[in-house]
Design a protein around this motif. Structure first.
Motif, PDB file in Angstrom:
ATOM      1  N   PRO A 137     -10.544  -2.113  -6.474  1.00 15.24           N
ATOM      2  CA  PRO A 137     -10.919  -3.526  -6.380  1.00 15.24           C
ATOM      3  C   PRO A 137     -11.040  -4.014  -4.940  1.00 15.24           C
ATOM      4  CG  PRO A 137      -8.684  -3.323  -7.228  1.00 15.24           C
ATOM      5  CD  PRO A 137      -9.256  -1.959  -7.165  1.00 15.24           C
ATOM      6  N   ILE A 138     -10.316  -3.386  -4.031  1.00 16.70           N
ATOM      7  CA  ILE A 138     -10.434  -3.765  -2.617  1.00 16.70           C
ATOM      8  C   ILE A 138     -11.828  -3.417  -2.096  1.00 16.70           C
ATOM      9  CG2 ILE A 138      -9.610  -3.272  -0.290  1.00 16.70           C
ATOM     10  CD1 ILE A 138      -6.800  -2.944  -1.485  1.00 16.70           C
ATOM     11  N   ALA A 139     -12.306  -2.230  -2.441  1.00 19.32           N
ATOM     12  CA  ALA A 139     -13.634  -1.821  -1.990  1.00 19.32           C
ATOM     13  C   ALA A 139     -14.719  -2.727  -2.573  1.00 19.32           C
ATOM     14  CB  ALA A 139     -13.888  -0.370  -2.385  1.00 19.32           C
ATOM     15  N   ILE A 140     -14.574  -3.079  -3.835  1.00 18.68           N
ATOM     16  CA  ILE A 140     -15.550  -3.973  -4.464  1.00 18.68           C
ATOM     17  C   ILE A 140     -15.491  -5.352  -3.817  1.00 18.68           C
ATOM     18  CG2 ILE A 140     -16.200  -5.106  -6.623  1.00 18.68           C
ATOM     19  CD1 ILE A 140     -15.179  -2.580  -8.072  1.00 18.68           C
ATOM     20  N   ALA A 141     -14.281  -5.840  -3.532  1.00 18.71           N
ATOM     21  CA  ALA A 141     -14.130  -7.150  -2.889  1.00 18.71           C
ATOM     22  C   ALA A 141     -14.730  -7.137  -1.486  1.00 18.71           C
ATOM     23  CB  ALA A 141     -12.652  -7.535  -2.824  1.00 18.71           C
ATOM     24  N   LEU A 142     -14.521  -6.051  -0.756  1.00 14.39           N
ATOM     25  CA  LEU A 142     -15.117  -5.951   0.581  1.00 14.39           C
ATOM     26  C   LEU A 142     -16.639  -5.964   0.507  1.00 14.39           C
ATOM     27  CD1 LEU A 142     -12.807  -3.290   2.269  1.00 14.39           C
ATOM     28  CD2 LEU A 142     -13.051  -5.677   2.945  1.00 14.39           C
ATOM     29  N   LEU A 143     -17.194  -5.214  -0.420  1.00 14.24           N
ATOM     30  CA  LEU A 143     -18.644  -5.150  -0.570  1.00 14.24           C
ATOM     31  C   LEU A 143     -19.226  -6.504  -0.956  1.00 14.24           C
ATOM     32  CD1 LEU A 143     -21.235  -3.397  -0.727  1.00 14.24           C
ATOM     33  CD2 LEU A 143     -20.706  -3.109  -3.147  1.00 14.24           C
ATOM     34  N   LEU A 144     -18.632  -7.152  -1.949  1.00 13.71           N
ATOM     35  CA  LEU A 144     -19.145  -8.445  -2.395  1.00 13.71           C
ATOM     36  C   LEU A 144     -18.963  -9.524  -1.333  1.00 13.71           C
ATOM     37  CD1 LEU A 144     -17.948  -8.370  -6.095  1.00 13.71           C
ATOM     38  CD2 LEU A 144     -20.296  -8.179  -5.269  1.00 13.71           C
ATOM     39  N   ALA A 177      -9.309  -9.149   1.904  1.00 13.00           N
ATOM     40  CA  ALA A 177      -9.523  -7.818   1.336  1.00 13.00           C
ATOM     41  C   ALA A 177      -9.208  -6.725   2.354  1.00 13.00           C
ATOM     42  CB  ALA A 177     -10.954  -7.685   0.839  1.00 13.00           C
ATOM     43  N   ALA A 178      -9.561  -6.963   3.615  1.00 15.51           N
ATOM     44  CA  ALA A 178      -9.255  -5.982   4.658  1.00 15.51           C
ATOM     45  C   ALA A 178      -7.750  -5.861   4.869  1.00 15.51           C
ATOM     46  CB  ALA A 178      -9.942  -6.377   5.960  1.00 15.51           C
ATOM     47  N   ILE A 179      -7.037  -6.971   4.834  1.00 10.53           N
ATOM     48  CA  ILE A 179      -5.579  -6.942   4.971  1.00 10.53           C
ATOM     49  C   ILE A 179      -4.956  -6.183   3.797  1.00 10.53           C
ATOM     50  CG2 ILE A 179      -3.505  -8.390   4.914  1.00 10.53           C
ATOM     51  CD1 ILE A 179      -5.092 -10.451   6.573  1.00 10.53           C
ATOM     52  N   CYS A 180      -5.474  -6.394   2.602  1.00  3.29           N
ATOM     53  CA  CYS A 180      -4.975  -5.663   1.433  1.00  3.29           C
ATOM     54  C   CYS A 180      -5.214  -4.166   1.579  1.00  3.29           C
ATOM     55  CB  CYS A 180      -5.631  -6.164   0.161  1.00  3.29           C
ATOM     56  SG  CYS A 180      -5.094  -7.799  -0.340  1.00  3.29           S
ATOM     57  N   LEU A 181      -6.366  -3.795   2.121  1.00  2.05           N
ATOM     58  CA  LEU A 181      -6.670  -2.385   2.331  1.00  2.05           C
ATOM     59  C   LEU A 181      -5.690  -1.764   3.319  1.00  2.05           C
ATOM     60  CD1 LEU A 181      -8.580  -0.016   1.730  1.00  2.05           C
ATOM     61  CD2 LEU A 181      -9.942  -0.766   3.686  1.00  2.05           C
ATOM     62  N   VAL A 182      -5.435  -2.469   4.407  1.00  2.00           N
ATOM     63  CA  VAL A 182      -4.475  -1.973   5.402  1.00  2.00           C
ATOM     64  C   VAL A 182      -3.086  -1.856   4.782  1.00  2.00           C
ATOM     65  CG1 VAL A 182      -3.307  -2.559   7.566  1.00  2.00           C
ATOM     66  CG2 VAL A 182      -5.783  -2.790   7.388  1.00  2.00           C
ATOM     67  N   ALA A 183      -2.703  -2.821   3.951  1.00  2.23           N
ATOM     68  CA  ALA A 183      -1.383  -2.793   3.317  1.00  2.23           C
ATOM     69  C   ALA A 183      -1.253  -1.603   2.368  1.00  2.23           C
ATOM     70  CB  ALA A 183      -1.135  -4.102   2.574  1.00  2.23           C
TER      71      ALA A 183
END
Length: 111
Positions: free
Chosen positions: A31-38, A61-67
């Motif tokens: 879901p992070i990748a989809i959120a980043l793309l959208l 979304a980027a902060i979630c990815l890093v986390a």
């Protein structure tokens, strides 16, 4: 089209936050990748004065990815052996054996 991207990006960003907090491992990356793309697509479709919300969604979304990546790399999941519990189990087994022996002796006395 911009509103659709923003709504979908908001939903997936919310899912990203929830999945990154829960102990789900790397499944939260989807879901992070989809959120980043959208969010990126919403940012591209936005005018110069209306790019604030897509930027915020992109940042979250980027902060979630890093986390999620940091949690995977830094937190080691290991099962610790509980010595006290093991001793309690052994003690319980010994007591059960003694009780069974006492019961066998009582049965032998009754016959």
């Amino acid at each position: 089209m911009r509103k659709t991207f923003i709504i979908l990006a908001s939903v997936f960003t919310l899912l990203s936050v929830v999945f990154s907090v829960l102990p789900l491992g790397t499944i939260a990356v989807l879901p992070i990748a989809i959120a980043l793309l959208l969010s990126f697509l919403a940012l591209q479709k936005s005018d110069a004065d209306s790019k604030k919300l897509p930027k915020i969604l992109l940042l979250i979304a980027a902060i979630c990815l890093v986390a999620v990546i940091g949690k995977q790399l830094l937190v080691k999941e290991e099962v610790a052996k509980d010595a006290q519990f093991e001793q309690t189990i052994e003690k319980s087994k010994e007591e059960d054996k003694k009780e069974l022996e006492e019961l066998e002796n009582l049965e032998g006395d009754l016959e």
